[in-house]
Design a protein around this motif. Structure first.
Motif, PDB file in Angstrom:
ATOM      1  N   ARG A  78      42.518  18.584  54.429  1.00 36.92           N
ATOM      2  CA  ARG A  78      42.788  20.023  54.468  1.00 36.92           C
ATOM      3  C   ARG A  78      41.894  21.081  53.541  1.00 36.92           C
ATOM      4  O   ARG A  78      41.790  20.610  52.433  1.00 36.92           O
ATOM      5  CB  ARG A  78      44.250  20.306  54.177  1.00 36.92           C
ATOM      6  N   ILE A  79      41.201  22.092  54.312  1.00 38.73           N
ATOM      7  CA  ILE A  79      40.301  22.966  53.582  1.00 38.73           C
ATOM      8  C   ILE A  79      40.893  24.116  53.142  1.00 38.73           C
ATOM      9  O   ILE A  79      41.223  24.346  51.923  1.00 38.73           O
ATOM     10  CB  ILE A  79      39.033  23.080  54.193  1.00 38.73           C
ATOM     11  N   SER A  80      41.159  25.049  54.192  1.00 40.54           N
ATOM     12  CA  SER A  80      41.793  26.507  54.171  1.00 40.54           C
ATOM     13  C   SER A  80      43.412  26.021  54.076  1.00 40.54           C
ATOM     14  O   SER A  80      43.906  25.568  54.791  1.00 40.54           O
ATOM     15  CB  SER A  80      41.616  27.356  55.261  1.00 40.54           C
ATOM     16  N   LYS A  81      43.918  26.476  52.754  1.00 39.46           N
ATOM     17  CA  LYS A  81      45.417  26.503  52.822  1.00 39.46           C
ATOM     18  C   LYS A  81      45.910  28.059  52.669  1.00 39.46           C
ATOM     19  O   LYS A  81      45.559  28.846  52.546  1.00 39.46           O
ATOM     20  CB  LYS A  81      45.854  25.861  51.462  1.00 39.46           C
ATOM     21  N   PRO A  82      47.484  28.024  52.830  1.00 36.71           N
ATOM     22  CA  PRO A  82      48.087  29.364  52.581  1.00 36.71           C
ATOM     23  C   PRO A  82      47.730  29.882  51.646  1.00 36.71           C
ATOM     24  O   PRO A  82      47.777  31.411  51.634  1.00 36.71           O
ATOM     25  CB  PRO A  82      49.487  29.003  53.170  1.00 36.71           C
ATOM     26  N   GLY A  83      47.725  29.321  50.479  1.00 37.08           N
ATOM     27  CA  GLY A  83      47.259  29.973  49.238  1.00 37.08           C
ATOM     28  C   GLY A  83      45.958  30.385  48.833  1.00 37.08           C
ATOM     29  O   GLY A  83      45.730  30.962  47.954  1.00 37.08           O
ATOM     30  N   LEU A  84      44.938  29.927  49.718  1.00 38.58           N
ATOM     31  CA  LEU A  84      43.573  30.055  49.430  1.00 38.58           C
ATOM     32  C   LEU A  84      42.900  29.771  50.897  1.00 38.58           C
ATOM     33  O   LEU A  84      42.545  28.624  51.144  1.00 38.58           O
ATOM     34  CB  LEU A  84      42.999  29.085  48.554  1.00 38.58           C
ATOM     35  N   ARG A  85      42.741  30.889  51.429  1.00 38.44           N
ATOM     36  CA  ARG A  85      41.963  30.855  52.813  1.00 38.44           C
ATOM     37  C   ARG A  85      40.582  30.820  52.513  1.00 38.44           C
ATOM     38  O   ARG A  85      40.024  31.732  51.955  1.00 38.44           O
ATOM     39  CB  ARG A  85      42.462  32.097  53.601  1.00 38.44           C
ATOM     40  N   VAL A  86      39.900  29.574  53.260  1.00 34.54           N
ATOM     41  CA  VAL A  86      38.537  29.554  53.231  1.00 34.54           C
ATOM     42  C   VAL A  86      37.690  30.178  54.431  1.00 34.54           C
ATOM     43  O   VAL A  86      37.874  29.174  55.672  1.00 34.54           O
ATOM     44  CB  VAL A  86      37.931  28.019  52.931  1.00 34.54           C
ATOM     45  N   THR A  87      37.060  31.040  54.499  1.00 30.63           N
ATOM     46  CA  THR A  87      36.175  31.545  55.739  1.00 30.63           C
ATOM     47  C   THR A  87      34.820  31.642  55.437  1.00 30.63           C
ATOM     48  O   THR A  87      34.575  31.591  54.265  1.00 30.63           O
ATOM     49  CB  THR A  87      36.560  33.105  56.062  1.00 30.63           C
ATOM     50  N   MET A  88      33.997  31.118  56.520  1.00 29.37           N
ATOM     51  CA  MET A  88      32.692  31.060  56.490  1.00 29.37           C
ATOM     52  C   MET A  88      32.076  31.739  57.684  1.00 29.37           C
ATOM     53  O   MET A  88      32.374  31.582  58.598  1.00 29.37           O
ATOM     54  CB  MET A  88      32.327  29.446  56.416  1.00 29.37           C
ATOM     55  N   GLY A  89      30.941  31.989  57.485  1.00 30.39           N
ATOM     56  CA  GLY A  89      29.915  32.436  58.547  1.00 30.39           C
ATOM     57  C   GLY A  89      29.334  31.317  59.219  1.00 30.39           C
ATOM     58  O   GLY A  89      29.401  30.290  58.775  1.00 30.39           O
ATOM     59  N   VAL A 121      29.532  31.665  66.051  1.00 30.39           N
ATOM     60  CA  VAL A 121      30.856  32.201  65.337  1.00 30.39           C
ATOM     61  C   VAL A 121      31.025  31.628  64.107  1.00 30.39           C
ATOM     62  O   VAL A 121      30.975  30.382  64.190  1.00 30.39           O
ATOM     63  CB  VAL A 121      31.964  32.435  66.339  1.00 30.39           C
ATOM     64  N   GLY A 122      31.561  32.206  63.066  1.00 37.13           N
ATOM     65  CA  GLY A 122      32.498  31.613  62.260  1.00 37.13           C
ATOM     66  C   GLY A 122      33.621  31.817  62.319  1.00 37.13           C
ATOM     67  O   GLY A 122      34.302  32.276  63.120  1.00 37.13           O
TER      68      GLY A 122
END
Length: 130
Positions: A78-89, A121-122
């Motif tokens: 799991r990469i993006s979690k509710p406490g730390l969202r991980v967004t990338m282009g 898209v990212g």
């Protein structure tokens, strides 16, 4: 109610895979169904289907193993979690080691990292499967 259904799904798959179970059942949702369909299309699951019992929906996943019983899914992260969202282009999207995939939530739906690069898209990197 589950606080993080995606983490719950990955943990159930990981546990069933460790015990060499054939199927996994979990509460269904649109995002979970989309992730399961990607995993099936990419060859990590044999089948996935949603069953409805009144208002309750259950997602059943049929796990896939190799000819000699070896695991097809060796790791789920799991990469993006509710406490730390991980967004990338699109130019920042990771390349998963080996033959793995990254599952990304985008404005065009839930896609793999390769599909994101092709569509340009990212988005939010949900998990790695390899």
């Amino acid at each position: 109610m589950i606080a993080d259904p995606i983490s719950d799904m990955l943990t159930r798959i990981r546990n069933a895979n460790a015990l060499r179970r054939d199927t996994v059942s979990l509460p269904s949702g649109k995002t979970l169904l989309a992730i399961a369909r990607i995993m099936k299309r990419e060859g990590y699951l044999l089948d996935c289907h949603e069953e409805r019992d009144g208002a309750k929906k259950t997602l059943t996943l049929v796990l896939k193993y190799g000819k000699n019983g070896e695991k097809v899914i060796t790791n789920l992260r799991r990469i993006s979690k509710p406490g730390l969202r991980v967004t990338m282009g699109v130019d920042e999207l990771p390349r998963v080691p080996g033959y793995g995939i990254a599952i990304v939530s985008t404005s065009k739906g839930i896609l793999t990292d390769a599909e994101c690069r092709k569509a340009g898209v990212g988005g939010e990197v949900l998990c790695y499967v390899y």
